[in-house]
Design a protein around this motif. Structure first.
Motif, PDB file in Angstrom:
ATOM      1  N   PHE A  81      -7.495   3.651   4.600  1.00 23.17           N
ATOM      2  CA  PHE A  81      -6.068   3.484   4.322  1.00 23.17           C
ATOM      3  C   PHE A  81      -5.249   4.441   5.189  1.00 23.17           C
ATOM      4  O   PHE A  81      -5.507   5.639   5.208  1.00 23.17           O
ATOM      5  CB  PHE A  81      -5.764   3.769   2.852  1.00 23.17           C
ATOM      6  CG  PHE A  81      -6.327   2.759   1.891  1.00 23.17           C
ATOM      7  CD1 PHE A  81      -5.520   1.772   1.338  1.00 23.17           C
ATOM      8  CD2 PHE A  81      -7.666   2.803   1.526  1.00 23.17           C
ATOM      9  CE1 PHE A  81      -6.026   0.849   0.442  1.00 23.17           C
ATOM     10  CE2 PHE A  81      -8.185   1.876   0.632  1.00 23.17           C
ATOM     11  CZ  PHE A  81      -7.369   0.892   0.092  1.00 23.17           C
ATOM     12  N   TYR A  97      -3.847   6.860  -2.674  1.00 26.88           N
ATOM     13  CA  TYR A  97      -3.773   5.624  -1.891  1.00 26.88           C
ATOM     14  C   TYR A  97      -4.480   4.501  -2.631  1.00 26.88           C
ATOM     15  O   TYR A  97      -5.234   4.729  -3.584  1.00 26.88           O
ATOM     16  CB  TYR A  97      -4.359   5.831  -0.493  1.00 26.88           C
ATOM     17  CG  TYR A  97      -5.718   6.505  -0.438  1.00 26.88           C
ATOM     18  CD1 TYR A  97      -6.890   5.768  -0.241  1.00 26.88           C
ATOM     19  CD2 TYR A  97      -5.830   7.892  -0.559  1.00 26.88           C
ATOM     20  CE1 TYR A  97      -8.125   6.393  -0.157  1.00 26.88           C
ATOM     21  CE2 TYR A  97      -7.057   8.520  -0.483  1.00 26.88           C
ATOM     22  CZ  TYR A  97      -8.208   7.768  -0.280  1.00 26.88           C
ATOM     23  OH  TYR A  97      -9.424   8.388  -0.212  1.00 26.88           O
ATOM     24  N   ARG A 153       0.824  -1.215   0.000  1.00 29.08           N
ATOM     25  CA  ARG A 153       0.000   0.000   0.000  1.00 29.08           C
ATOM     26  C   ARG A 153       0.854   1.259   0.000  1.00 29.08           C
ATOM     27  O   ARG A 153       0.490   2.251  -0.649  1.00 29.08           O
ATOM     28  CB  ARG A 153      -0.957  -0.033   1.194  1.00 29.08           C
ATOM     29  CG  ARG A 153      -2.034  -1.116   1.075  1.00 29.08           C
ATOM     30  CD  ARG A 153      -3.098  -0.964   2.139  1.00 29.08           C
ATOM     31  NE  ARG A 153      -2.609  -1.205   3.482  1.00 29.08           N
ATOM     32  CZ  ARG A 153      -2.620  -2.394   4.104  1.00 29.08           C
ATOM     33  NH1 ARG A 153      -3.096  -3.465   3.474  1.00 29.08           N
ATOM     34  NH2 ARG A 153      -2.170  -2.512   5.340  1.00 29.08           N
ATOM     35  N   GLU A 156      -1.864   4.237   4.697  1.00 29.08           N
ATOM     36  CA  GLU A 156      -0.713   4.395   3.803  1.00 29.08           C
ATOM     37  C   GLU A 156      -1.117   5.346   2.678  1.00 29.08           C
ATOM     38  O   GLU A 156      -1.629   4.920   1.631  1.00 29.08           O
ATOM     39  CB  GLU A 156      -0.269   3.047   3.250  1.00 29.08           C
ATOM     40  CG  GLU A 156       0.098   2.021   4.313  1.00 29.08           C
ATOM     41  CD  GLU A 156      -1.089   1.245   4.863  1.00 29.08           C
ATOM     42  OE1 GLU A 156      -2.243   1.494   4.403  1.00 29.08           O
ATOM     43  OE2 GLU A 156      -0.871   0.402   5.754  1.00 29.08           O
ATOM     44  N   ARG A 190     -12.951   0.409   2.915  1.00 32.16           N
ATOM     45  CA  ARG A 190     -11.897   0.369   3.913  1.00 32.16           C
ATOM     46  C   ARG A 190     -11.267   1.743   4.089  1.00 32.16           C
ATOM     47  O   ARG A 190     -11.529   2.673   3.323  1.00 32.16           O
ATOM     48  CB  ARG A 190     -10.832  -0.671   3.547  1.00 32.16           C
ATOM     49  CG  ARG A 190     -10.035  -0.354   2.282  1.00 32.16           C
ATOM     50  CD  ARG A 190      -8.759  -1.176   2.255  1.00 32.16           C
ATOM     51  NE  ARG A 190      -7.903  -0.825   3.388  1.00 32.16           N
ATOM     52  CZ  ARG A 190      -6.973  -1.632   3.873  1.00 32.16           C
ATOM     53  NH1 ARG A 190      -6.791  -2.818   3.355  1.00 32.16           N
ATOM     54  NH2 ARG A 190      -6.224  -1.233   4.883  1.00 32.16           N
ATOM     55  N   ASP A 220      -4.023   0.014  -3.782  1.00 32.43           N
ATOM     56  CA  ASP A 220      -3.157  -1.160  -3.909  1.00 32.43           C
ATOM     57  C   ASP A 220      -3.059  -1.535  -5.381  1.00 32.43           C
ATOM     58  O   ASP A 220      -3.953  -2.180  -5.930  1.00 32.43           O
ATOM     59  CB  ASP A 220      -3.709  -2.329  -3.100  1.00 32.43           C
ATOM     60  CG  ASP A 220      -2.766  -3.529  -3.066  1.00 32.43           C
ATOM     61  OD1 ASP A 220      -1.747  -3.512  -3.797  1.00 32.43           O
ATOM     62  OD2 ASP A 220      -3.047  -4.486  -2.315  1.00 32.43           O
TER      63      ASP A 220
END
Length: 231
Positions: A218, A144, A96, A220, A216, A146
Motif C-alpha cells: 500500500f 492502511y 485507500r 496510501e 499487496r 480498504d
C-alpha cells in the motif's frame, strides 16, 4: 495556528461501510446532500463514522449534508484525501486514502486524543505545520487498508516511538496486540514494525509508504504521531 486532530473512537466494526455508499458520489437534487444506502446515516453511531469519512475525504472549507429522518447534518471536510468524491465515485486510490485516515482516527478506548496525521499526499502534507512536526514527535503507528472492501481489510504497523514516551501513549491502543495472535486491540491486522514492512519513510514528516499488508503493498498510508507534552 497549527491544527490538531481531536479523535474519538469506538468499538471497531467496518462491515456496514461496504455497499453502495462506497460507490456512489455525493449527489442528489442538491449536489451537497449525500444520500447513503449503507444505513450508516440512519443511526447516531453511523453518522459519527460518516463524519470522519467526510473529514478525511474532503478538504477544509468543503462540506456535505447527510440526509436522515427528514432532516440533515452538515459534515465538514478537513484533509482532502479524496476531494473528487463530492462530484464522482471514489476511485480505488481514494478509497485507500480515506481508509488509512479513518483507521488513524480509531481509538478503542473511546477517548479524545490529540494526534498528528501525516502521509505521502500533498493535501494531507499541507495541513501539517512546523510547530506540529516539532511538538508531535512520538511515532505511534501507521495505518492502511480498504474499509470499503468486502470484507474490509485493515492493517497497522508499529512506529518507532520517540525520544521519550508520549503522555497519551497509553490512550492509543490500536497498534497493541490483543489476545488473538497477529490482531491488534482495535481488530486490525498487525503487519509488524513499520521500519520492516514499509519501503519508504519521508525524511521531513517521517511518514511511511509502500507498506506491506497481506499479499499487496500500500502506498496510501497514514502515519500517526503523538504529542510529547500534555495539552
Amino acid at each position: 495556528m497549527h491544527r490538531f486532530r481531536i479523535i474519538v473512537g469506538s468499538l471497531f466494526f467496518f462491515a456496514c461501510i461496504h455497499g453502495s455508499f462506497a460507490e456512489t458520489p455525493s449527489s442528489s437534487n442538491d449536489e451537497n446532500v449525500l444520500r447513503s444506502h449503507s444505513g450508516l446515516e440512519s443511526t447516531a453511531w453511523g453518522r459519527d463514522w460518516l463524519k470522519y469519512i467526510v473529514r478525511c475525504a474532503l478538504p477544509a472549507g468543503s462540506s456535505i449534508d447527510v440526509a436522515h429522518d427528514g432532516t440533515s447534518d452538515r459534515l465538514d471536510g478537513a484533509f482532502g484525501l479524496a476531494p473528487q468524491w463530492k462530484h464522482a465515485a471514489l476511485d480505488d486510490a481514494g478509497k485507500r486514502w480515506v481508509s488509512a485516515c479513518v483507521l488513524g482516527f480509531v481509538n478503542v478506548l473511546g477517548v479524545h486524543v490529540l494526534i498528528s496525521m501525516r502521509g505521502d499526499n500533498a493535501n494531507l502534507r499541507a495541513t501539517v505545520s512546523e510547530t506540529e512536526r516539532r511538538d508531535f514527535a512520538f511515532q505511534e503507528a501507521a495505518f492502511y487498508g480498504d474499509i470499503f472492501a468486502d470484507p474490509p481489510t485493515t492493517f497497522v504497523c508499529r512506529g518507532r516511538g520517540g525520544p521519550r514516551t508520549s503522555p497519551v501513549r497509553d490512550k492509543r491502543l490500536c497498534s497493541d496486540p490483543s489476545e488473538r495472535a497477529g490482531i491488534s486491540r482495535c481488530e486490525m491486522i498487525i503487519a509488524g514494525d513499520c521500519s520492516a514492512v514499509c519501503t519508504e519513510e519521508d525524511p521531513r514528516d517521517h511518514a511511511y509508504r509502500g507498506c506491506r499488508g497481506g499479499d499487496r503493498v500500500f502506498d496510501e498510508v497514514v502515519t500517526v504521531f503523538l504529542p510529547m507534552a500534555t495539552e
